[in-house]
Design a protein around this motif. Sequence first.
Motif, PDB file in Angstrom:
ATOM      1  N   VAL A 155       1.109  -1.143  -0.127  1.00 44.62           N
ATOM      2  CA  VAL A 155       0.134  -0.037  -0.043  1.00 44.62           C
ATOM      3  C   VAL A 155       0.905   1.048   0.135  1.00 44.62           C
ATOM      4  O   VAL A 155       1.908   1.303   0.479  1.00 44.62           O
ATOM      5  CB  VAL A 155      -0.943  -0.199   1.099  1.00 44.62           C
ATOM      6  N   ALA A 156       0.305   2.459  -0.448  1.00 44.78           N
ATOM      7  CA  ALA A 156       0.949   3.397  -0.598  1.00 44.78           C
ATOM      8  C   ALA A 156       0.889   4.174   0.941  1.00 44.78           C
ATOM      9  O   ALA A 156       0.312   3.695   1.758  1.00 44.78           O
ATOM     10  CB  ALA A 156       0.370   4.472  -1.256  1.00 44.78           C
ATOM     11  N   LYS A 157       1.759   5.277   0.994  1.00 42.29           N
ATOM     12  CA  LYS A 157       1.870   5.873   2.045  1.00 42.29           C
ATOM     13  C   LYS A 157       0.472   6.851   2.380  1.00 42.29           C
ATOM     14  O   LYS A 157      -0.247   7.060   1.466  1.00 42.29           O
ATOM     15  CB  LYS A 157       3.181   6.737   2.434  1.00 42.29           C
ATOM     16  N   PRO A 158       0.260   6.795   3.644  1.00 41.63           N
ATOM     17  CA  PRO A 158      -1.028   7.466   3.758  1.00 41.63           C
ATOM     18  C   PRO A 158      -1.096   8.783   3.103  1.00 41.63           C
ATOM     19  O   PRO A 158      -0.325   9.736   2.666  1.00 41.63           O
ATOM     20  CB  PRO A 158      -1.077   8.142   5.246  1.00 41.63           C
ATOM     21  N   ARG A 159      -2.227   9.330   2.313  1.00 44.63           N
ATOM     22  CA  ARG A 159      -2.402  10.443   1.415  1.00 44.63           C
ATOM     23  C   ARG A 159      -2.563  11.658   2.343  1.00 44.63           C
ATOM     24  O   ARG A 159      -3.218  11.558   3.376  1.00 44.63           O
ATOM     25  CB  ARG A 159      -3.754  10.065   0.486  1.00 44.63           C
ATOM     26  N   GLN A 160      -1.889  12.576   1.957  1.00 44.01           N
ATOM     27  CA  GLN A 160      -2.262  13.922   2.534  1.00 44.01           C
ATOM     28  C   GLN A 160      -3.619  14.478   2.333  1.00 44.01           C
ATOM     29  O   GLN A 160      -4.306  14.416   1.352  1.00 44.01           O
ATOM     30  CB  GLN A 160      -1.192  15.102   1.807  1.00 44.01           C
ATOM     31  N   GLY A 161      -4.195  14.767   3.508  1.00 43.25           N
ATOM     32  CA  GLY A 161      -5.420  15.360   3.658  1.00 43.25           C
ATOM     33  C   GLY A 161      -6.517  14.393   3.684  1.00 43.25           C
ATOM     34  O   GLY A 161      -7.834  14.829   3.627  1.00 43.25           O
ATOM     35  N   ALA A 162      -6.124  13.253   3.548  1.00 46.96           N
ATOM     36  CA  ALA A 162      -7.147  12.251   3.585  1.00 46.96           C
ATOM     37  C   ALA A 162      -7.823  11.937   4.958  1.00 46.96           C
ATOM     38  O   ALA A 162      -7.434  12.306   5.872  1.00 46.96           O
ATOM     39  CB  ALA A 162      -6.447  10.703   3.374  1.00 46.96           C
ATOM     40  N   SER A 163      -9.027  11.578   5.046  1.00 41.20           N
ATOM     41  CA  SER A 163      -9.895  11.885   6.318  1.00 41.20           C
ATOM     42  C   SER A 163      -9.795  10.424   6.876  1.00 41.20           C
ATOM     43  O   SER A 163     -10.750   9.340   6.340  1.00 41.20           O
ATOM     44  CB  SER A 163     -11.372  12.212   5.963  1.00 41.20           C
ATOM     45  N   ALA A 164      -9.111  10.401   8.144  1.00 36.46           N
ATOM     46  CA  ALA A 164      -9.078   8.736   8.456  1.00 36.46           C
ATOM     47  C   ALA A 164     -10.302   8.479   9.545  1.00 36.46           C
ATOM     48  O   ALA A 164     -11.008   9.308   9.903  1.00 36.46           O
ATOM     49  CB  ALA A 164      -7.853   9.048   9.554  1.00 36.46           C
TER      50      ALA A 164
END
Length: 469
Positions: A155-164
């Motif tokens: 998996v890619a690194k956590p996306r910037q601005g993504a809503s966890a």
Amino acid sequence: MPEPNRLLRAARERLPSPSVPGERASRADVADGVTRWLWETTRTRYPFDAHYVAKLERGVVRWPSAAYRAALRHVLGAADDAALGFATPTRSSGPAVPSSFSAWQADAVVEGAVITTEQDLVPTSRRSLLATAVVLVGSALATELTPFLWPVAAVAKPRQGASAFRAVELSSVEEFVRFLRRGRSISGSVARSVAVAQLDSHLRRLKAAPSGTAETRRAFRVSAELADIVATMAWDEAAHGAAQRYFKLAAQLAHVAGDGALAAVALASLARQCFDLDQPADGLEVVQLAQYATRRTASPRLRAVLATREAWAHAQLGDALAFRRSVRLAEDYFSEGFRDGDAATPSVRSLDEAELMGVIGARYRDLSRHDARHAAHAQDYIGRAIALRDPDRVRNRVFDLVGLARAHLITREPERAAELIGMALPDAAPWTSGRVGVKLRDFHREAGAFATVPAVRDVREVVAAKLAV
């Protein structure tokens, strides 16, 4: 202008024409081959013609349905979808990989899941798309499921601005899943549309979540449980195409979540559906796929669940030796008890001794269709299941009583069979529109040979009135 699908056209032009010796296959030839194969494997007529082949070759359609892709692979002798130039719309540019592999990766799974729930939530679409969705069989089904053996891409690194996801959100959805499972076991009255709506909402939230986090993996897992519940509801309604799609979706979501046990259980449910549709060879292939994929990680109780499914296939196929071997394995695995994690996996946590006895007994009854001498074993196992059943498992007890009655018909004990159905009917009312009704109809049909016996005649009249037979 769309990019032409040169791989598909080249595959067609390599194929000799079956209608004009010495010529290359025309688009009409390919269309005829596709519709013929789909009819032979699904008994469904599809509107696939030469004009649609032209759209595919021009690149107007880049990702046809699973059934069309399977048929084209068969007709054109392709190893995978990528060999025919098909790619999922969500796949990014880069090295080519088989599209069946891509379909089991996180982004593609969520995208496909949202499309499925969207179709199911619109009433007209439910009738025309999912309720009549094709049931894949044979190589088409196997091709769709084989990627379960492959690892999920990194998996890619956590996306910037993504809503966890927040923990409280996930706990709320998990509680809803527990409510749905309790509702199915007690009353059977929870509407499928409610479960689909919750799944759709959760999936849309999942699309915006960062990848690779513990919360996102937990969200994938709860999505898998919701999809499994929706699949079971659809199966209960005899919407088999939709049920198969959701069972596969449950396996994909669990696979992405890294929960091999939950994915295997979803495949085991899909195998059970194959048995219900009298496709034991397909069911056996599906359950053996689940067994192989979890050969190093499965707990004894999960192995017991999968062994009962394998026994089911052998019973329908009439292979008594293989059936008894699978039953012995199921009983041996069950005797090893629970392990850590078993309580978190549906079907595994519910496999108590009563359920094991009931499942084995019902499978002995299936085997007795090939050799009536096995009916006595069915009666013994189901009788033990009834004695052990938790009183709250009312629906399971109804299945036990109907199954035992049908076993007594095989041993030509119609009065006892009628008595057992009489015991089942008062509790059967909430579920007669689903699989309980199907089993009662089976009894009604099988008991026709004893229609002159007064007790049988009377109970058949009651069943007929309840089910409008």
